[in-house]
Design an enzyme around this catalytic site. Structure first.
Site, PDB file in Angstrom:
ATOM      1  N   LYS A 235      22.946  16.785 -12.523  1.00 55.88           N
ATOM      2  CA  LYS A 235      22.873  16.223 -11.172  1.00 55.88           C
ATOM      3  C   LYS A 235      21.613  16.685 -10.436  1.00 55.88           C
ATOM      4  O   LYS A 235      20.950  15.890  -9.763  1.00 55.88           O
ATOM      5  CB  LYS A 235      24.123  16.614 -10.383  1.00 55.88           C
ATOM      6  CG  LYS A 235      24.198  15.924  -9.036  1.00 55.88           C
ATOM      7  CD  LYS A 235      25.570  16.012  -8.412  1.00 55.88           C
ATOM      8  CE  LYS A 235      25.604  15.214  -7.114  1.00 55.88           C
ATOM      9  NZ  LYS A 235      26.933  15.220  -6.496  1.00 55.88           N
TER      10      LYS A 235
ATOM     11  N   GLU B 192      35.721   3.607 -18.606  1.00 63.08           N
ATOM     12  CA  GLU B 192      34.430   3.840 -19.269  1.00 63.08           C
ATOM     13  C   GLU B 192      34.398   3.286 -20.693  1.00 63.08           C
ATOM     14  O   GLU B 192      33.341   2.872 -21.176  1.00 63.08           O
ATOM     15  CB  GLU B 192      34.080   5.327 -19.275  1.00 63.08           C
ATOM     16  CG  GLU B 192      33.655   5.876 -17.916  1.00 63.08           C
ATOM     17  CD  GLU B 192      34.824   6.334 -17.062  1.00 63.08           C
ATOM     18  OE1 GLU B 192      35.993   6.098 -17.453  1.00 63.08           O
ATOM     19  OE2 GLU B 192      34.582   6.933 -15.992  1.00 63.08           O
TER      20      GLU B 192
ATOM     21  N   MET C 221      48.934  -5.724 -38.741  1.00 62.59           N
ATOM     22  CA  MET C 221      48.288  -5.110 -39.899  1.00 62.59           C
ATOM     23  C   MET C 221      49.046  -3.856 -40.344  1.00 62.59           C
ATOM     24  O   MET C 221      49.165  -3.581 -41.531  1.00 62.59           O
ATOM     25  CB  MET C 221      46.827  -4.782 -39.575  1.00 62.59           C
ATOM     26  CG  MET C 221      46.021  -4.370 -40.778  1.00 62.59           C
ATOM     27  SD  MET C 221      46.089  -5.592 -42.104  1.00 62.59           S
ATOM     28  CE  MET C 221      44.633  -6.579 -41.745  1.00 62.59           C
TER      29      MET C 221
ATOM     30  N   PHE D 156      33.515  22.061 -12.443  1.00 63.44           N
ATOM     31  CA  PHE D 156      34.346  20.869 -12.287  1.00 63.44           C
ATOM     32  C   PHE D 156      33.699  19.696 -13.016  1.00 63.44           C
ATOM     33  O   PHE D 156      32.517  19.426 -12.846  1.00 63.44           O
ATOM     34  CB  PHE D 156      34.522  20.548 -10.793  1.00 63.44           C
ATOM     35  CG  PHE D 156      35.312  19.287 -10.562  1.00 63.44           C
ATOM     36  CD1 PHE D 156      36.637  19.198 -10.976  1.00 63.44           C
ATOM     37  CD2 PHE D 156      34.722  18.182  -9.960  1.00 63.44           C
ATOM     38  CE1 PHE D 156      37.364  18.030 -10.786  1.00 63.44           C
ATOM     39  CE2 PHE D 156      35.449  17.016  -9.760  1.00 63.44           C
ATOM     40  CZ  PHE D 156      36.774  16.938 -10.174  1.00 63.44           C
ATOM     41  N   GLN D 157      34.476  19.016 -13.834  1.00 61.57           N
ATOM     42  CA  GLN D 157      34.030  17.875 -14.619  1.00 61.57           C
ATOM     43  C   GLN D 157      32.858  18.204 -15.544  1.00 61.57           C
ATOM     44  O   GLN D 157      32.000  17.372 -15.801  1.00 61.57           O
ATOM     45  CB  GLN D 157      33.692  16.678 -13.714  1.00 61.57           C
ATOM     46  CG  GLN D 157      34.945  16.189 -12.990  1.00 61.57           C
ATOM     47  CD  GLN D 157      34.793  14.833 -12.359  1.00 61.57           C
ATOM     48  OE1 GLN D 157      33.713  14.463 -11.905  1.00 61.57           O
ATOM     49  NE2 GLN D 157      35.879  14.082 -12.322  1.00 61.57           N
TER      50      GLN D 157
HETATM   51  C1  LIG Z   1      42.440   2.472 -31.358  1.00 60.72           C
HETATM   52  C2  LIG Z   1      43.184   2.165 -32.599  1.00 60.72           C
HETATM   53  N1  LIG Z   1      44.397   2.708 -32.820  1.00 60.72           N
HETATM   54  C3  LIG Z   1      45.083   2.406 -33.944  1.00 60.72           C
HETATM   55  C4  LIG Z   1      44.544   1.563 -34.879  1.00 60.72           C
HETATM   56  C5  LIG Z   1      45.325   1.241 -36.168  1.00 60.72           C
HETATM   57  N2  LIG Z   1      45.644  -0.203 -36.217  1.00 60.72           N
HETATM   58  C6  LIG Z   1      44.908  -1.070 -36.935  1.00 60.72           C
HETATM   59  S1  LIG Z   1      45.458  -2.643 -36.785  1.00 60.72           S
HETATM   60  C7  LIG Z   1      46.694  -2.178 -35.759  1.00 60.72           C
HETATM   61  C8  LIG Z   1      47.653  -3.193 -35.201  1.00 60.72           C
HETATM   62  C9  LIG Z   1      47.000  -4.184 -34.332  1.00 60.72           C
HETATM   63  O1  LIG Z   1      47.997  -5.005 -33.797  1.00 60.72           O
HETATM   64  P1  LIG Z   1      47.635  -6.332 -33.031  1.00 60.72           P
HETATM   65  O2  LIG Z   1      46.548  -6.080 -32.074  1.00 60.72           O
HETATM   66  O3  LIG Z   1      48.884  -6.929 -32.490  1.00 60.72           O
HETATM   67  O4  LIG Z   1      47.023  -7.223 -34.186  1.00 60.72           O
HETATM   68  P2  LIG Z   1      47.738  -7.946 -35.423  1.00 60.72           P
HETATM   69  O5  LIG Z   1      47.493  -7.077 -36.609  1.00 60.72           O
HETATM   70  O6  LIG Z   1      49.181  -8.083 -35.107  1.00 60.72           O
HETATM   71  O7  LIG Z   1      47.039  -9.240 -35.529  1.00 60.72           O
HETATM   72  C10 LIG Z   1      46.680  -0.799 -35.552  1.00 60.72           C
HETATM   73  C11 LIG Z   1      47.648  -0.054 -34.744  1.00 60.72           C
HETATM   74  C12 LIG Z   1      43.259   1.046 -34.615  1.00 60.72           C
HETATM   75  N3  LIG Z   1      42.639   0.242 -35.470  1.00 60.72           N
HETATM   76  N4  LIG Z   1      42.615   1.334 -33.472  1.00 60.72           N
END
Ligand SMILES: Cc1ncc(C[n+]2csc(CCOP(=O)(O)OP(=O)(O)O)c2C)c(N)n1
Ligand SMILES: [Mg+2]
Lengths: 582, 163
Positions: A174, A62, A492, A124-125
């Site tokens: 529903k 979803e 990042m 349920f749900q």
């Molecule tokens: C759902 C979610 N969980 C955690 C984060 C925190 N977060 C921001 S950037 C990042 C790393 C992303 O890694 P990647 O997709 O490999 O991108 P890169 O920075 O290496 O280009 C994380 C964990 C987020 N933005 N979204």
């Protein structure tokens, strides 16, 4: 809510609630519904099955449905529509709803609910959908009477698409979807409690004009509101008419062509030196559909104290965005497009011109900031630099692709290095920063524009958050191109750990990565691995030449590369870290 | 600064939680909140007492106006207004304290609305300050229970809050 009842409420066909829901969508001109079935929406799925106008896209989770509908909305400007079942269907959808809400994306989300008599019995749900989603929707409804269904859906579309847009949810038990009622879809709804301001105040617009014309060091700062409000033409015209520098937020990219010499790049935490310095040092700032958020101006106290005489004009459709983090001198509440049109007409009608000498001096100052060349990187590197990949992507797609992204370093590089010429080409999650959006966004875009090049710039961590949608792409023949900037790190996160946590890389290394080439192939797509700088362009060309295939480009990039410039959290805009500082 | 916000909302299920949720989500203070239907059964009137700087109260007002169920918001503290709160206090009233308790209630124009041989229940209306003052005038140990409605407010003279 007061509504003018349609005069013919007694006439019209007798339909079930489920049929009414689908007929409403078709009356609204909805092309696609992104969804996933379940017990509470079975009647609605049955109604979908019996018609051909509204096409259903079956996602694999979803969250993907919501993001795909959101991506469709971002690219087209039309509301995205999603349909999910009660309970877990809804909770899975929440991330997608919150993502759209934070970026003010118009969406209508239809959710199934347990039958009215079972509500509150921990059926349920069952979950309190209206309660769970309340803080992340523009509005939501629980429909308890089938006779109210059509008018509620009308209200949902009306609220979602007017004023500051946003997602609106309609929860349908529903039994309501099974009961029958006469169908009549109202042309208009009137809500006494909802009437967004559209026209800006004439006197304020005059004041704004005078401030702009008197400016010695002007700056125009344009955010996502200009894209959502279809005002990029007006933004560009105003910037050219006045010959003022213009910056875009992450969400505003494309609202002025990046090739225009007055465009000084993106501003903010990873903005250019010229954009951030001009923002900090200007004497008159025109903010258009932007909200001075923490990723843009950093510390508001620093922003204000560093330049207390700066005058700010702020145009926004949402009064609550004005003077929220930064005190504004001339607030103008209204549709940015209309307000800018009026402003341009006023300037053209008058004889006054901006102070040419002051402006020349200001441009000379900006040129010295530009000369820092803050986005430079090592072009001779034997390891693939992520920035280089984005530059090549721009070249290969002639700067005219729809580019979606996930969240992380790759997102920032895409924003900095893909020079967007048009609005609605750059599709990313700015406000919530949701990893996992990139692939479903690309699906929504590709469905809307089957002929266009659609690239998803992603990272090896983000892509795994909605990777299951590769299956949806196979089913519906969505030949998007995935550009995976694979640095084996949550880059990042690693960058913050390097700068602010003493190089302790806690849980940011991406161990046990799948073989993405094989993974793509397992889903029935094409996979390519690229490891040398010299192979990047060729691989990209090959991928885009495969018009009818989804291609997963797994590009092995430099693990140590960081995004520059960087304004550390809580710092002021002029306190940037540059690559050369380290 | 203390502000009294008067809000007309659609009399819809969920309207109250939208307003209350807004305050908690954005970290705004609520000192008190009252709500009941108006002469027009489709609308309810809320009175919220909040504290915050001018900037914060301006944001609160804007955010409230953004809620689809909110028809109108007025900051009563910006004009001449009347505010009242109702309080019911159950106090110990036995032996020698009984007469004294009655006298204190009289001074504050409280009414004794329930009596046992050991207690009084006193009804008192007035501004928040007055109710506070009454409680302070009582011996802490004598108070068994207090129930306050929170402030309701209305504009003075012809000033009317209408949809
Ligand atoms: C759902 C979610 N969980 C955690 C984060 C925190 N977060 C921001 S950037 C990042 C790393 C992303 O890694 P990647 O997709 O490999 O991108 P890169 O920075 O290496 O280009 C994380 C964990 C987020 N933005 N979204
Ligand atoms: Mg990575």
């Amino acid at each position: 809510m007061e509504l003018k009842l349609p005069p013919l409420a007694e006439t019209g066909e007798t339909l079930t609630g489920a049929e009414i829901a689908i007929r409403c969508l078709s009356e609204e001109g909805v092309e696609f519904v992104f969804g996933y079935p379940g017990g509470a929406v079975l009647f609605i799925y049955d109604a979908l099955f019996k018609q051909k106008k509204v096409k259903h896209i079956l996602v694999r989770h979803e969250q993907g449905a919501l993001h795909a509908a959101d991506g469709y909305a971002r690219a087209t400007g039309r509301p995205g529509v999603a349909l999910v079942t009660s309970g877990p269907g809804v909770t899975n959808a929440v991330t997608g709803i919150a993502t759209a809400y934070m970026d003010s994306i118009p969406m209508v989300v239809i959710t199934g609910q347990v039958p009215t008599r079972a509500i509150g019995e921990d059926a349920f749900q069952e979950c309190d959908t209206v309660g769970i989603t309340r803080p992340c929707v523009k509005h939501n409804f629980l429909v308890k009477d089938v006779n109210e269904l059509a008018v509620t859906i009308k209200k949902a579309f009306h609220i979602a698409t007017t004023g500051r847009p946003g997602p609106v949810l309609v929860d349908i038990p529903k039994d309501v979807s099974q009961q029958t009622a006469r169908f009549h879809y109202p042309d208009k709804v009137h809500l006494r409690s909802y009437s967004p301001v559209v026209k800006g105040h004439g006197g304020q617009i005059k004041k704004a004009m005078q401030l702009l014309l008197d400016a010695k060091r002007p700056m125009i700062y344009v955010g996502g509101g200009a894209v959502l409000g279809e005002a990029s033409q007006e933004v560009t015209e105003l910037v050219r008419l006045l010959d003022f520098p213009c910056t875009n937020t992450l969400m505003g990219l494309g609202s002025i062509p990046a090739s225009d010499k007055r465009f000084v790049g993106m501003l903010g935490m990873h903005g250019t030196v010229e954009a951030n310095m001009a923002m900090q040092n200007c004497d008159v700032l025109l903010a258009v559909g932007a909200r001075f958020d923490d990723r843009v101006i950093g510390n508001p106290a620093h922003f204000a104290a560093g330049n207390p005489s700066r005058k700010i004009v702020h145009i926004d459709v949402d009064p609550s965005s004005i003077s929220k983090r930064v005190r504004v001198d001339v607030p103008i509440v209204g549709h940015v497009k209309d307000v800018l049109t009026e402003l341009i007409a006023l300037i053209k009608a008058g004889k006054e011109k901006p102070d040419a000498a002051a402006l020349a001096a200001w441009w000379a100052q900006i040129a010295t900031w530009r000369a820092k060349d803050c986005l430079k990187y090592d072009r001779a590197s034997p390891i693939i630099k992520p920035q280089f990949v984005i530059e090549k992507l721009w070249e290969v797609t002639k700067g005219d692709a729809y580019v979606t992204s996930d969240v992380g370093q790759h997102q920032m590089w895409a924003a900095q290095f893909y020079r967007f010429e048009k609005p609605r080409r750059w599709i990313n999650s700015g406000g919530l920063g949701t990893m996992g959006v990139g692939l479903p966004y690309a699906m929504g875009v590709k469905l809307a524009f089957p002929e266009a090049d659609v690239a998803c710039v992603t990272g090896e961590a983000s892509i795994q958050m909605c990777i299951q949608e590769l299956s949806t792409c196979k089913q519906y023949h969505l030949p998007v191109k995935l550009v995976n900037l694979n640095n084996r790190y949550m880059g990042m996160v690693r960058q913050w750990q390097e700068f602010f946590h003493g190089n302790r890389y806690a849980e940011s290394y991406m161990d046990a990565l799948p073989d993405f080439v094989k993974l793509a192939e397992a889903y029935g797509h094409v996979g390519m691995k690229v490891e040398k700088p010299g192979d990047v362009e060729g691989a990209l060309r090959e991928a885009f030449a495969l018009k009818d295939r989804l291609v997963f480009l797994d590009i092995i990039t430099d693990q140590t590369e960081n995004v520059f410039p960087m304004v550390p959290g809580g710092k002021g805009m002029s306190e940037m870290i540059l690559a050369e500082d380290l | 600064m203390r502000h009294i916000l008067s809000i007309l909302v659609e009399n819809e299920a969920g309207a109250l939680s939208r307003v209350a949720g807004l305050f908690s989500a954005r970290g705004y203070n609520i000192e008190s909140l009252t709500v009941a239907p108006t002469e027009d059964a489709t609308m309810s009137r809320m009175t919220i007492v909040t504290t915050g700087s001018e900037e914060i109260v301006e944001q609160i007002t804007k955010q409230l106006n953004k809620l689809v169920d909110v028809v109108k918001v007025v900051d009563l503290s910006e004009g001449r207004h009347i505010e009242r709160e109702l309080m019911l206090v159950k106090v110990r009233a036995a032996g020698k304290d009984r007469e004294e308790m009655k006298r204190t209630a009289d001074i504050f124009r409280g009414r004794i609305i329930d009596v046992t041989d050991k207690s009084y229940t006193i009804e008192l209306t007035g501004t928040t300050d007055k109710l506070d003052a009454f409680l302070e005038a009582l011996d802490k140990g004598a108070i068994l229970e207090t129930v306050r409605t929170g402030v309701s407010g209305i504009g003075r003279g012809e000033w009317v809050l209408k949809a």
